[in-house]
Every structure is written in structure tokens, then in C-alpha cells.
Motif scaffolding. Sequence first.
Motif, PDB file in Angstrom:
ATOM      1  N   SER A 147     -19.349  14.392   1.476  1.00 40.45           N
ATOM      2  CA  SER A 147     -18.679  15.687   1.321  1.00 40.45           C
ATOM      3  C   SER A 147     -17.746  15.959   2.496  1.00 40.45           C
ATOM      4  O   SER A 147     -17.951  15.455   3.594  1.00 40.45           O
ATOM      5  N   VAL A 148     -16.739  16.794   2.238  1.00 44.88           N
ATOM      6  CA  VAL A 148     -15.793  17.222   3.264  1.00 44.88           C
ATOM      7  C   VAL A 148     -15.583  18.724   3.100  1.00 44.88           C
ATOM      8  O   VAL A 148     -15.431  19.211   1.986  1.00 44.88           O
ATOM      9  N   LYS A 149     -15.556  19.447   4.236  1.00 45.83           N
ATOM     10  CA  LYS A 149     -15.353  20.894   4.204  1.00 45.83           C
ATOM     11  C   LYS A 149     -14.024  21.332   4.792  1.00 45.83           C
ATOM     12  O   LYS A 149     -13.568  22.445   4.526  1.00 45.83           O
ATOM     13  N   GLU A 150     -13.397  20.492   5.636  1.00 46.58           N
ATOM     14  CA  GLU A 150     -12.162  20.906   6.296  1.00 46.58           C
ATOM     15  C   GLU A 150     -11.364  19.688   6.730  1.00 46.58           C
ATOM     16  O   GLU A 150     -11.836  18.558   6.646  1.00 46.58           O
ATOM     17  N   GLY A 151     -10.152  19.944   7.193  1.00 47.74           N
ATOM     18  CA  GLY A 151      -9.276  18.869   7.656  1.00 47.74           C
ATOM     19  C   GLY A 151      -8.435  18.322   6.521  1.00 47.74           C
ATOM     20  O   GLY A 151      -8.022  19.061   5.618  1.00 47.74           O
ATOM     21  N   TYR A 152      -8.203  17.024   6.571  1.00 46.30           N
ATOM     22  CA  TYR A 152      -7.437  16.334   5.534  1.00 46.30           C
ATOM     23  C   TYR A 152      -8.265  15.198   4.978  1.00 46.30           C
ATOM     24  O   TYR A 152      -9.134  14.653   5.661  1.00 46.30           O
ATOM     25  N   VAL A 153      -7.952  14.830   3.736  1.00 44.74           N
ATOM     26  CA  VAL A 153      -8.414  13.559   3.192  1.00 44.74           C
ATOM     27  C   VAL A 153      -7.181  12.711   2.937  1.00 44.74           C
ATOM     28  O   VAL A 153      -6.107  13.232   2.604  1.00 44.74           O
ATOM     29  N   TYR A 154      -7.333  11.414   3.139  1.00 42.28           N
ATOM     30  CA  TYR A 154      -6.252  10.447   3.017  1.00 42.28           C
ATOM     31  C   TYR A 154      -6.601   9.464   1.916  1.00 42.28           C
ATOM     32  O   TYR A 154      -7.730   8.958   1.878  1.00 42.28           O
ATOM     33  N   ALA A 155      -5.646   9.188   1.053  1.00 36.93           N
ATOM     34  CA  ALA A 155      -5.840   8.233  -0.033  1.00 36.93           C
ATOM     35  C   ALA A 155      -4.909   7.049   0.201  1.00 36.93           C
ATOM     36  O   ALA A 155      -3.694   7.221   0.286  1.00 36.93           O
ATOM     37  N   LYS A 156      -5.496   5.863   0.308  1.00 36.17           N
ATOM     38  CA  LYS A 156      -4.698   4.649   0.488  1.00 36.17           C
ATOM     39  C   LYS A 156      -4.888   3.770  -0.742  1.00 36.17           C
ATOM     40  O   LYS A 156      -5.998   3.312  -1.024  1.00 36.17           O
TER      41      LYS A 156
ATOM     42  N   PHE B 209       0.831  -1.205   0.000  1.00 37.12           N
ATOM     43  CA  PHE B 209       0.000   0.000   0.000  1.00 37.12           C
ATOM     44  C   PHE B 209       0.864   1.254   0.000  1.00 37.12           C
ATOM     45  O   PHE B 209       2.037   1.215   0.370  1.00 37.12           O
ATOM     46  N   VAL B 210       0.234   2.349  -0.413  1.00 34.24           N
ATOM     47  CA  VAL B 210       0.823   3.685  -0.310  1.00 34.24           C
ATOM     48  C   VAL B 210      -0.290   4.613   0.163  1.00 34.24           C
ATOM     49  O   VAL B 210      -1.430   4.496  -0.282  1.00 34.24           O
ATOM     50  N   THR B 211       0.040   5.542   1.067  1.00 39.07           N
ATOM     51  CA  THR B 211      -0.940   6.508   1.564  1.00 39.07           C
ATOM     52  C   THR B 211      -0.411   7.926   1.381  1.00 39.07           C
ATOM     53  O   THR B 211       0.766   8.200   1.643  1.00 39.07           O
ATOM     54  N   ALA B 212      -1.296   8.797   0.919  1.00 41.94           N
ATOM     55  CA  ALA B 212      -0.994  10.223   0.793  1.00 41.94           C
ATOM     56  C   ALA B 212      -2.147  10.994   1.412  1.00 41.94           C
ATOM     57  O   ALA B 212      -3.243  10.466   1.596  1.00 41.94           O
ATOM     58  N   ARG B 213      -1.880  12.267   1.722  1.00 43.57           N
ATOM     59  CA  ARG B 213      -2.947  13.100   2.257  1.00 43.57           C
ATOM     60  C   ARG B 213      -2.956  14.438   1.535  1.00 43.57           C
ATOM     61  O   ARG B 213      -1.953  14.857   0.932  1.00 43.57           O
ATOM     62  N   MET B 214      -4.115  15.100   1.625  1.00 45.09           N
ATOM     63  CA  MET B 214      -4.292  16.411   0.994  1.00 45.09           C
ATOM     64  C   MET B 214      -5.176  17.253   1.919  1.00 45.09           C
ATOM     65  O   MET B 214      -6.209  16.765   2.386  1.00 45.09           O
ATOM     66  N   PRO B 215      -4.783  18.504   2.181  1.00 42.75           N
ATOM     67  CA  PRO B 215      -5.644  19.344   3.008  1.00 42.75           C
ATOM     68  C   PRO B 215      -6.896  19.765   2.242  1.00 42.75           C
ATOM     69  O   PRO B 215      -6.851  19.977   1.025  1.00 42.75           O
ATOM     70  N   VAL B 216      -7.987  19.843   2.969  1.00 44.54           N
ATOM     71  CA  VAL B 216      -9.237  20.336   2.385  1.00 44.54           C
ATOM     72  C   VAL B 216      -9.345  21.804   2.784  1.00 44.54           C
ATOM     73  O   VAL B 216      -9.520  22.128   3.962  1.00 44.54           O
ATOM     74  N   ASN B 217      -9.197  22.664   1.790  1.00 48.21           N
ATOM     75  CA  ASN B 217      -9.252  24.112   1.992  1.00 48.21           C
ATOM     76  C   ASN B 217      -9.737  24.752   0.700  1.00 48.21           C
ATOM     77  O   ASN B 217     -10.119  24.047  -0.237  1.00 48.21           O
ATOM     78  N   SER B 218      -9.725  26.062   0.635  1.00 45.33           N
ATOM     79  CA  SER B 218     -10.285  26.762  -0.529  1.00 45.33           C
ATOM     80  C   SER B 218      -9.584  26.400  -1.837  1.00 45.33           C
ATOM     81  O   SER B 218     -10.188  26.522  -2.905  1.00 45.33           O
TER      82      SER B 218
END
Length: 140
Positions: A93-102, A35-44
Motif C-alpha cells: 500500500s501507498v498513502k502519499e508521494g508518487y508512484v512510478y510505472a516503468k 522502456f517508458v516511465t510515468a508517475r502519478m501523485p498519491v493523494n485523495s
Amino acid sequence: MQISREAVLSQANKVCKNTLMETLEIEFVDFGEDFVTARMPVNSRVYQPDGVLHGGATVALAESVGSFAAHIFLNLNEVFVRGIEISANHLKSVKEGYVYAKATFIHRGRTTQLLQIRITDDNDNLISICKLTTIALPKK
């Protein structure tokens, strides 16, 4: 000689400079044998007009982590990897924080690879499920 986990992640994040991944602030944060995991901030930067995570940004995250998985688990001295198809189902839906992709492999063939990418939020809620097909082509 085995390369450390930190060195692989550092190199992965380093090659993202001046790319879409840097623009979206995608960061590779973990990997293991399958596996590989990445993250991205949820912002404007990644919002659609009504202030929630844009599906296209989610797909860009999914393709980034899935392609990287194909890269690190194949012999890049012999082949180069390209994405050839991606699909996504957005569930929440997501408005804030991070999303993680695995990204994990469904099929790891010599020529084609099929990966599943689960996108989750900070609370491990499933946001999107994606499938990515990559192809490994011989270097000439």
C-alpha cells in the motif's frame, strides 16, 4: 531527423489533456530504447475509502504507460494500438508521494505486444506488478 527526449515527453504529456491521464495527474517522465516511465501523485484523487492508493488507479497508470510504450516503439503511420488485456498484482500500500510505472517489453511482435509494468514508490519499493497485452491493427 531525431526528435529530442524532451520533445517526445512534452508531446506525450500534451496529448493527455482532457483525458483520464490528466484527471489522475499522470505525467510521462522518462523513456529509453526499451522502456517508458510515468508517475502519478498519491493523494485523495486516487485513494480508496480507507486512504490508500486504489488498485484501479494503479492499473490506469500501468495501462497508460504500457500503451504509450507500444505507441512510441511501433510505426503509427501504419498501425493503431489498443490494449486487449491487463493483469495486476498489488503487493504493498501507498498513502502519499508518487508512484512510478516503468513499462518494458517482454514481447514486441508485429501484431501483439506484451509489456511488464513495475509500479514503485518514491523509495523504489515494488508496489504492483502488471502485464499488459496490446494489439497493433492496420490503419485502413
